[in-house]
Design a protein around this motif. Structure first.
Motif, mmCIF file in Angstrom:
data_model
loop_
_atom_site.group_PDB
_atom_site.id
_atom_site.type_symbol
_atom_site.label_atom_id
_atom_site.label_comp_id
_atom_site.label_asym_id
_atom_site.label_seq_id
_atom_site.Cartn_x
_atom_site.Cartn_y
_atom_site.Cartn_z
ATOM 1 N N ALA A 46 -27.918 58.123 118.904
ATOM 2 C CA ALA A 46 -28.557 56.867 118.093
ATOM 3 C C ALA A 46 -28.423 55.900 119.454
ATOM 4 C CB ALA A 46 -27.864 56.587 117.141
ATOM 5 N N ASP A 47 -29.328 55.201 119.469
ATOM 6 C CA ASP A 47 -29.387 54.025 120.712
ATOM 7 C C ASP A 47 -29.580 52.764 120.111
ATOM 8 O OD1 ASP A 47 -29.806 52.420 122.814
ATOM 9 O OD2 ASP A 47 -31.534 53.772 123.587
ATOM 10 N N GLY A 48 -28.460 51.798 120.031
ATOM 11 C CA GLY A 48 -28.493 50.681 119.385
ATOM 12 C C GLY A 48 -29.457 49.906 120.275
ATOM 13 N N MET A 49 -30.273 49.112 119.625
ATOM 14 C CA MET A 49 -31.281 48.214 120.313
ATOM 15 C C MET A 49 -30.837 47.136 121.361
ATOM 16 S SD MET A 49 -33.701 50.229 119.315
ATOM 17 C CE MET A 49 -35.003 49.317 120.124
ATOM 18 N N GLY A 50 -31.093 47.200 122.593
ATOM 19 C CA GLY A 50 -30.863 46.449 123.606
ATOM 20 C C GLY A 50 -31.219 44.949 123.260
ATOM 21 N N GLY A 51 -30.617 44.026 123.394
ATOM 22 C CA GLY A 51 -30.940 42.764 122.892
ATOM 23 C C GLY A 51 -30.879 42.144 121.539
ATOM 24 N N HIS A 52 -30.584 43.157 120.786
ATOM 25 C CA HIS A 52 -30.381 42.743 119.094
ATOM 26 C C HIS A 52 -28.854 42.664 118.994
ATOM 27 C CE1 HIS A 52 -34.257 44.455 119.129
ATOM 28 N NE2 HIS A 52 -34.234 44.243 117.892
ATOM 29 N N ASP A 53 -28.645 42.020 117.958
ATOM 30 C CA ASP A 53 -27.053 41.598 117.774
ATOM 31 C C ASP A 53 -26.382 43.064 117.268
ATOM 32 O OD1 ASP A 53 -27.605 39.102 117.820
ATOM 33 O OD2 ASP A 53 -27.406 38.731 115.796
ATOM 34 N N ALA A 54 -25.257 43.228 117.906
ATOM 35 C CA ALA A 54 -24.264 44.594 117.336
ATOM 36 C C ALA A 54 -25.192 45.785 117.411
ATOM 37 C CB ALA A 54 -23.740 44.232 116.111
ATOM 38 N N GLY A 55 -25.751 45.980 118.591
ATOM 39 C CA GLY A 55 -26.251 47.284 118.763
ATOM 40 C C GLY A 55 -25.346 48.647 118.638
ATOM 41 N N GLU A 56 -24.299 48.312 119.210
ATOM 42 C CA GLU A 56 -23.019 49.541 118.996
ATOM 43 C C GLU A 56 -22.904 49.487 117.536
ATOM 44 O OE1 GLU A 56 -20.925 45.606 119.651
ATOM 45 O OE2 GLU A 56 -22.827 46.578 120.569
ATOM 46 N N VAL A 57 -22.676 48.642 116.861
ATOM 47 C CA VAL A 57 -22.589 48.892 115.346
ATOM 48 C C VAL A 57 -23.616 49.497 114.783
ATOM 49 C CG1 VAL A 57 -21.880 47.586 113.100
ATOM 50 C CG2 VAL A 57 -20.977 46.928 115.649
ATOM 51 N N ALA A 58 -24.811 48.997 115.045
ATOM 52 C CA ALA A 58 -25.907 49.708 114.311
ATOM 53 C C ALA A 58 -25.760 51.289 114.529
ATOM 54 C CB ALA A 58 -27.239 49.003 114.842
ATOM 55 N N SER A 59 -25.837 51.569 115.801
ATOM 56 C CA SER A 59 -26.111 53.063 116.160
ATOM 57 C C SER A 59 -24.542 53.956 115.581
ATOM 58 C CB SER A 59 -25.762 53.266 117.743
ATOM 59 O OG SER A 59 -24.863 52.942 118.055
ATOM 60 N N ALA A 60 -23.640 53.176 115.501
ATOM 61 C CA ALA A 60 -22.445 53.936 114.974
ATOM 62 C C ALA A 60 -22.401 53.941 113.343
ATOM 63 C CB ALA A 60 -21.071 53.066 115.343
#
Length: 254
Positions: A46-60
């Motif tokens: 999963a690749d959290g969207m760059g430029g969006h808030d908390a992309g790493e949280v979204a992918s996790a």
């Protein structure tokens, strides 16, 4: 560079053994917003969207939801339901701007269909899943992106798509602003010698399919293949996070 996977948790599909390799790197980014799940028959990136808030949280959050499939033998409909649940969980993450957290997800889940071991390939976004059999690489997933639509409609030549300014604009993600998501899923039998690759676009932005195929051919094991691919992407520029999961499946011959 090498990430961890629990290879001791083998898939629940009878007779199937897997060799799994996982590798990731931050590249030139400040942090790594990719997440991975690689155990018990579930192998996704999963690749959290760059430029969006908390992309790493979204992918996790997405891969955490998909963990419900680990150790199971799911139907296609179950995988779709879990993906829609992941969409809801990512969509519900808090945001401090007008841009909602979002993430791509792609990969494979091992299952059975009519007594045969099968892959369920899943995809939302522009990360990709490939299959290599007999030394030939094939992209299984279709990118959910503006540039993919433009190429499909004949408005942009395929050979310039990799340099197009709209190449990173995705049209479908988990989370984001959409109330619903329609994931792509495919089912096909596991073949002897299958080598499956799930990757974030940090790999495919840097390496052509021909180069990816060459690196996969050159590696004996799945972990060596994963490490080679990430190292090659970094050598080619490594502008983005890059994460790969390589799965080699061994099935009994009938």
């Amino acid at each position: 560079m090498t990430a961890t996977s629990d290879e001791s948790v083998q898939p629940a599909v009878a007779g199937v053994r897997v060799d799994v390799g996982v590798a990731t790197a931050t590249g030139r980014r400040d942090s790594n917003e990719d997440s991975v799940l690689a155990e018990g028959g579930v192998y996704v990136v999963a690749d959290g969207m760059g430029g969006h808030d908390a992309g790493e949280v979204a992918s996790a959050t997405a891969v955490g939801t998909l963990r419900a499939l680990v150790g199971t033998v799911p139907e296609l409909s179950q995988v779709v339901d879990v993906l829609r649940g992941a969409h809801e969980r990512v969509r519900d993450l808090p945001s401090h701007s007008s841009r909602r957290p979002g993430t791509t997800v792609t990969g494979v889940v091992l299952t059975e269909h009519e007594g045969l071991p099968c892959w369920i390939v899943l995809n939302v976004g522009d990360s990709r899943t490939y299959r290599m059999v007999g030394g030939v690489l094939e992209q299984i997933t279709t990118d959910h992106s503006e540039i993919a639509l433009l190429v499909a409609r004949g408005l942009v030549p395929a050979d310039v798509a990799a340099r197009h300014p709209r190449r990173h604009v995705v049209t479908r993600v988990l989370g984001g602003g959409a109330s619903e998501v329609e994931p792509d899923v495919w089912l096909f039998p596991v073949s002897p010698g299958d080598r499956m690759l799930a990757c974030s676009d940090g790999l495919t932005d840097e390496l052509t399919d021909r180069r990816i195929q060459a690196e996969l051919r050159a590696a004996d094991g799945a972990q060596e293949a994963a490490d080679r691919l990430v190292a090659a992407a970094l050598s080619a520029g490594g502008h983005d996070n890059v994460t790969v999961v390589v799965v080699d499946a061994t099935v009994p011959r009938r």
